[in-house]
Write an enzyme that holds these catalytic residues in place. Sequence first.
Site, short mmCIF file in Angstrom:
data_model
loop_
_atom_site.label_atom_id
_atom_site.label_comp_id
_atom_site.label_asym_id
_atom_site.label_seq_id
_atom_site.Cartn_x
_atom_site.Cartn_y
_atom_site.Cartn_z
CG HIS A 185 -10.38 2.29 8.55
ND1 HIS A 185 -11.54 2.15 8.88
CD2 HIS A 185 -10.40 1.21 7.00
CE1 HIS A 185 -12.24 1.10 8.25
NE2 HIS A 185 -12.29 1.14 7.32
CB CYS B 250 3.51 4.96 3.99
SG CYS B 250 3.42 6.60 3.39
CD1 TRP C 292 -1.71 2.23 1.19
CD2 TRP C 292 -3.26 0.93 0.56
NE1 TRP C 292 -3.04 2.55 1.48
CE2 TRP C 292 -4.15 2.13 1.04
CE3 TRP C 292 -4.51 -1.02 0.35
CZ2 TRP C 292 -5.70 1.61 0.43
CZ3 TRP C 292 -5.21 -0.98 0.36
CH2 TRP C 292 -5.72 0.76 0.11
CG PHE D 270 -4.22 -4.58 10.12
CD1 PHE D 270 -3.60 -3.60 10.94
CD2 PHE D 270 -4.22 -5.84 10.46
CE1 PHE D 270 -3.98 -4.37 12.79
CE2 PHE D 270 -5.49 -6.14 11.57
CZ PHE D 270 -4.98 -5.71 12.48
CD GLU D 271 -2.61 -6.31 5.43
OE1 GLU D 271 -2.68 -5.60 5.66
OE2 GLU D 271 -3.53 -6.69 6.58
C1 DLZ Z 1 -7.09 -0.10 3.76
C2 DLZ Z 1 -6.52 0.29 3.96
C3 DLZ Z 1 -6.04 1.56 3.88
C4 DLZ Z 1 -7.87 2.85 3.53
N1 DLZ Z 1 -5.11 2.69 4.10
C5 DLZ Z 1 -4.12 2.20 4.05
C6 DLZ Z 1 -3.34 2.88 4.07
O1 DLZ Z 1 -3.00 4.58 3.83
N2 DLZ Z 1 -1.77 2.53 4.32
C7 DLZ Z 1 -1.51 1.07 4.19
O2 DLZ Z 1 -0.63 0.99 4.28
N3 DLZ Z 1 -2.74 0.57 3.99
C8 DLZ Z 1 -3.95 0.79 3.95
N4 DLZ Z 1 -5.09 -0.33 3.86
C9 DLZ Z 1 -4.85 -1.40 4.54
C10 DLZ Z 1 -4.59 -2.44 5.60
O3 DLZ Z 1 -3.64 -2.06 5.93
C11 DLZ Z 1 -4.98 -3.75 5.56
O4 DLZ Z 1 -4.15 -4.25 4.10
C12 DLZ Z 1 -6.01 -3.72 5.57
O5 DLZ Z 1 -6.98 -3.32 5.78
C13 DLZ Z 1 -6.39 -5.36 5.03
O6 DLZ Z 1 -6.78 -6.24 6.24
#
Ligand code: DLZ
Length: 160
Positions: free
Chosen positions: A97, A89, A31, A66-67
């Site tokens: 969220h 990031c 991400w 989150f992972e």
């Molecule tokens: C869902 C999501 C969102 C909206 N924004 C980000 C972000 O700015 N940066 C990031 O690293 N990950 C984001 N994610 C994904 C979550 O980290 C995660 O992959 C999902 O919620 C699935 O568990």
Amino acid sequence: MATKLHNLSDYNPEKVPSGKGKKVGIVYAEWNYEITYALRDGAVKTLLANGVNEEDITLASVPGSFELIYGASQMVKSDKYDSVIAIGCVIRGDTPHFDYICEGVTAGLSKLNTKYDTPVIFGLITTNDFQQAKDRSGGIHGNKGDECAVTALHMMAQEW
Ligand code: DLZ
């Protein structure tokens, strides 16, 4: 009046311990990949520049920040690494969220640091917008990936 720019990743290269023979795992989120790849590459470059062998650096990607908790946890539990760097990031504008993800990752990685012996380095950039993230991933405020690598080198060199 001109604003003085501060490189947040400034460090004294003479005080960075060698990472020769040390094994480092880097888990990074896809991400905001433009940012996380630059952070990852900064970390790798700084590790190599300070004696870590290329074959002793393992890269693993995860979908989002989150992972990072799971990825870092797997690396730590494998007992293959002297330190693990987690890179992600999260940009406030992108997600309602924001706070949940930032708090979740911070708590998850912190827990690993108290539960296991392998230091986990916090390379999560949390910014209000994309430009702030750019500024910290090889821009005017340095590269937090470099900073994570230097932190890892210090943590691995310390006799605990
Ligand atoms: C869902 C999501 C969102 C909206 N924004 C980000 C972000 O700015 N940066 C990031 O690293 N990950 C984001 N994610 C994904 C979550 O980290 C995660 O992959 C999902 O919620 C699935 O568990």
